[in-house]
Write a protein that holds these residues in place. Structure first.
Motif, short mmCIF file in Angstrom:
data_model
loop_
_atom_site.label_atom_id
_atom_site.label_comp_id
_atom_site.label_asym_id
_atom_site.label_seq_id
_atom_site.Cartn_x
_atom_site.Cartn_y
_atom_site.Cartn_z
N PRO A 167 5.56 25.35 -6.54
CA PRO A 167 6.71 24.46 -6.48
C PRO A 167 6.92 24.18 -5.05
CG PRO A 167 7.26 26.59 -7.90
CD PRO A 167 5.90 26.40 -7.05
N GLY A 168 7.35 22.86 -4.96
CA GLY A 168 7.79 22.19 -3.58
C GLY A 168 6.65 21.82 -2.77
N GLU A 169 5.14 21.99 -3.17
CA GLU A 169 4.18 21.76 -2.21
C GLU A 169 3.67 20.25 -2.57
OE1 GLU A 169 2.40 23.05 0.43
OE2 GLU A 169 3.93 24.88 0.09
N GLY A 170 3.41 19.61 -1.65
CA GLY A 170 2.82 18.22 -1.70
C GLY A 170 3.67 17.19 -1.91
N LYS A 171 5.16 17.45 -1.69
CA LYS A 171 6.22 16.79 -2.02
C LYS A 171 6.12 15.32 -1.21
CE LYS A 171 9.05 17.17 -4.58
NZ LYS A 171 9.38 16.48 -6.24
N ASN A 172 5.53 15.48 -0.05
CA ASN A 172 5.50 14.06 0.71
C ASN A 172 4.00 13.67 0.72
OD1 ASN A 172 4.36 16.34 2.40
ND2 ASN A 172 5.31 15.84 4.06
N GLN A 173 3.03 13.82 -0.10
CA GLN A 173 1.80 13.56 -0.19
C GLN A 173 1.41 12.54 -1.33
OE1 GLN A 173 -0.48 17.02 -0.09
NE2 GLN A 173 0.13 17.67 2.13
N VAL A 174 0.46 11.81 -1.21
CA VAL A 174 0.15 11.21 -2.28
C VAL A 174 -1.56 11.12 -2.26
CG1 VAL A 174 1.77 9.26 -2.31
CG2 VAL A 174 -0.03 8.78 -1.00
N ARG A 175 -2.08 11.05 -3.44
CA ARG A 175 -3.48 10.83 -3.60
C ARG A 175 -4.07 9.25 -3.71
NH1 ARG A 175 -7.52 11.82 -8.79
NH2 ARG A 175 -6.75 9.82 -9.30
N ILE A 176 -4.78 8.81 -3.05
CA ILE A 176 -5.24 7.52 -2.91
C ILE A 176 -6.73 7.55 -3.23
CG2 ILE A 176 -5.63 5.69 -1.62
CD1 ILE A 176 -3.27 6.18 0.13
N ALA A 177 -7.10 6.75 -4.23
CA ALA A 177 -8.45 6.40 -4.67
C ALA A 177 -8.99 5.17 -4.22
CB ALA A 177 -8.55 6.55 -6.35
N TYR A 178 -10.15 5.25 -3.26
CA TYR A 178 -10.66 4.25 -2.89
C TYR A 178 -11.76 3.55 -3.80
CZ TYR A 178 -13.32 7.91 -0.24
OH TYR A 178 -14.31 9.12 -0.08
N VAL A 179 -11.45 3.11 -4.90
CA VAL A 179 -12.33 2.77 -5.90
C VAL A 179 -12.25 1.15 -6.08
CG1 VAL A 179 -12.31 4.60 -7.46
CG2 VAL A 179 -10.37 3.02 -7.72
N LEU A 180 -11.23 0.43 -4.71
CA LEU A 180 -11.06 -1.16 -4.84
C LEU A 180 -12.03 -1.49 -3.71
CD1 LEU A 180 -7.29 -1.17 -5.05
CD2 LEU A 180 -8.97 -1.23 -7.03
N ASN A 181 -12.35 -2.69 -3.59
CA ASN A 181 -13.09 -3.34 -2.67
C ASN A 181 -12.22 -3.28 -1.42
OD1 ASN A 181 -11.67 -5.99 -2.36
ND2 ASN A 181 -12.40 -6.40 -4.20
N LYS A 182 -13.07 -3.63 -0.20
CA LYS A 182 -12.40 -3.17 1.04
C LYS A 182 -11.24 -4.12 1.32
CE LYS A 182 -16.55 -3.73 3.32
NZ LYS A 182 -17.57 -3.67 1.82
N GLU A 183 -11.36 -5.56 0.97
CA GLU A 183 -10.41 -6.34 1.15
C GLU A 183 -9.08 -6.04 0.45
OE1 GLU A 183 -13.48 -7.36 0.10
OE2 GLU A 183 -14.29 -8.14 2.08
N ASP A 184 -9.15 -5.51 -0.85
CA ASP A 184 -8.02 -5.01 -1.34
C ASP A 184 -7.39 -3.77 -0.85
OD1 ASP A 184 -8.31 -7.19 -3.26
OD2 ASP A 184 -9.00 -6.21 -5.06
N LEU A 185 -8.41 -3.04 -0.52
CA LEU A 185 -7.89 -1.73 0.21
C LEU A 185 -6.88 -2.15 1.26
CD1 LEU A 185 -11.05 0.61 0.06
CD2 LEU A 185 -8.66 0.89 -1.14
N ILE A 186 -7.44 -3.10 2.20
CA ILE A 186 -6.91 -3.57 3.40
C ILE A 186 -5.27 -4.12 2.82
CG2 ILE A 186 -6.58 -5.13 5.42
CD1 ILE A 186 -9.65 -4.73 5.47
N LYS A 187 -5.41 -4.97 1.83
CA LYS A 187 -4.08 -5.55 1.43
C LYS A 187 -3.14 -4.30 0.69
CE LYS A 187 -5.98 -9.96 -0.25
NZ LYS A 187 -6.05 -10.68 -1.47
N SER A 188 -3.66 -3.44 0.35
CA SER A 188 -3.01 -2.29 -0.40
C SER A 188 -2.14 -1.40 0.87
CB SER A 188 -3.87 -1.68 -1.11
OG SER A 188 -4.57 -1.97 -2.25
N VAL A 189 -2.92 -1.09 1.88
CA VAL A 189 -2.44 -0.54 2.89
C VAL A 189 -1.48 -1.31 3.55
CG1 VAL A 189 -2.64 0.89 5.16
CG2 VAL A 189 -4.45 0.86 3.12
N THR A 190 -1.58 -2.56 3.60
CA THR A 190 -0.57 -3.39 4.62
C THR A 190 0.90 -3.38 3.39
OG1 THR A 190 -2.06 -5.07 5.23
CG2 THR A 190 0.14 -5.58 4.93
N ILE A 191 0.57 -3.39 2.16
CA ILE A 191 1.63 -3.40 1.31
C ILE A 191 2.58 -2.06 1.42
CG2 ILE A 191 2.62 -3.21 -1.01
CD1 ILE A 191 0.00 -5.00 -1.61
N LEU A 192 1.70 -0.83 1.62
CA LEU A 192 2.25 0.52 1.68
C LEU A 192 2.86 0.51 3.09
CD1 LEU A 192 2.22 3.33 0.36
CD2 LEU A 192 0.15 3.81 2.05
#
Length: 396
Positions: free
Chosen positions: A362-387
């Motif tokens: 309980p309480g662990e990982g509350k400020n973490q996310v898992r990110i799957a890099y299963v998108l193409n590089k251009e979409d990954l860059i767009k995604s991080v910009t949005i983030l």
């Protein structure tokens, strides 16, 4: 009204899938959603596998053998031999995905109240599978600061009780991308032999190992023949997540015979998917070489872009296609819902998996996310910009 079981009430929601309704609503409102939450590769499935289903001449779609056809299991044994894992068809039980392989394994080696030690964060469904079997997960916390390396052996030893039946690892790791070294596997060997435990290794990401590293399978370790259980699947290897074909591999014939009883109880794995999986084993090495190269480039792109965001800490994955990132927020469950429900950047947003669901503490990982890099590089860059823009807006 009839009551729901305690087990049912305790079953956790999937951190990977629980936010789907919010993503669907965003799409209905015209917002494009980049899916970083789920390990669904955009890599094409080998054509040989698709053709095996498309061009077959089956007239009656009959049951398969409960443990999988002998032809398929022999071909699997040959595949493993090419990876220096020497097993026979009799050491393999084919399952409906890696998920069923885990359920059969837990069912075969534990009773209600027994315990399994798992380094965390771990694949979220380990929690659900354990609860479904009445088994307690005993976590050993690994840290993003050490790139999620295996905790000290002493940390494992002090958790072992009379109820401990196994240690479970994922190698390479989901959600961390951590790759276990030969020395770490040897340490695990020593502890399971000392305490007469099973060592379960979820190795479904075996092909995806980077930077010249080597995958160290538990099935290669001398002296572990009666203790090692390997979980495997075609889902990620051949980008065939929808086929739902996995397997259990072990040289412990008492365990295999027990697992087959579970396989008989559910009748058989799906016949068409077996055809596709058997054909997929003819996929040339060049396919994996190209896929691995693509994932290395995607990983490098994602990590590089994430490090540009103030307050974000990210682990460096050495395998699979996930990373865990620590965000400058208190609660990523809230943030992940908010970014779908109330935020968009140029009419686009992202979906991530809150990492608290990959922990049992309980309480662990509350400020973490898992990110799957299963998108193409251009979409990954767009995604991080949005983030990046989402974090700035959320923290205001």
């Amino acid at each position: 009204m009839p009551s729901i079981s305690n087990k049912g009430n305790s079953m956790p929601q999937s951190p990977i899938r629980k936010l789907v309704p919010y993503a669907e609503n965003a799409k209905k409102n015209g917002v494009k959603v980049y899916h970083l939450n789920i390990g669904q590769p955009d890599i094409k499935t080998p054509q040989v596998a698709l053709d095996a289903v498309k061009n077959n001449d089956i007239e009656v779609l009959s049951y398969a053998r409960s443990e999988g056809s002998e032809v398929y299991r022999n071909k699997l044994a040959n595949y493993y031999a090419n990876n220096n894992i020497h097993v026979s068809a009799n050491d393999i039980v084919v399952t409906t995905g890696g998920s069923e392989a885990l359920l059969f394994t837990i069912g075969s080696i534990t009773d209600p109240g027994d315990e399994i030690i798992i380094p965390e964060p771990f694949y979220a469904n380990y929690n659900g599978f354990s609860i479904a079997s009445g088994v307690k997960v005993v976590p050993v916390i690994s840290s993003i600061d050490s790139n999620f390396a295996l905790p000290k052996i002493e940390d494992f030893e002090k958790l072992i009780t009379a109820n401990t039946k196994a240690i479970l690892i994922c190698n390479p790791g989901n959600p961390t991308g951590y790759l276990y070294s030969k020395e770490e596997i040897e340490k695990l060997k020593q502890i399971v032999l000392k305490h007469d435990l099973f060592l379960i290794a979820d190795e479904v990401y075996r092909e995806f190992v980077y930077d010249g590293a080597t995958h160290n399978s538990v099935m290669k370790v001398d002296g572990l023949e009666q203790n090692a259980i390997m979980i495997d699947s075609v889902s990620k290897r051949y980008s065939m997540c929808g086929a739902r074909i996995g397997c259990i591999v072990s040289k412990n014939q008492y365990f295999i015979k027990t697992a087959i009883k579970f396989a008989q109880a559910r009748l058989s794995p799906p016949t068409y998917a077996l055809l596709a999986s058997e054909a997929a084993l003819d996929t040339p090495q060049s396919y994996f070489d190209n896929v691995t190269k693509e994932y290395v480039e995607r990983r490098n792109t994602l990590i590089s872009e994430l490090k540009k965001i103030d307050g974000v800490k990210v682990a460096e994955p050495k395998g699979a296609f996930y990373c865990v990132a620590e965000l400058p927020v208190e609660n990523t469950d809230d943030f992940a819902q908010w970014i779908l429900e109330k935020f968009n950047y140029n009419n686009e947003t992202v979906m991530v998996a809150p990492a608290s669901g990959f922990y049992s503490t309980p309480g662990e990982g509350k400020n973490q996310v898992r990110i799957a890099y299963v998108l193409n590089k251009e979409d990954l860059i767009k995604s991080v910009t949005i983030l990046k823009h989402a974090l700035a807006a959320y923290n205001q």
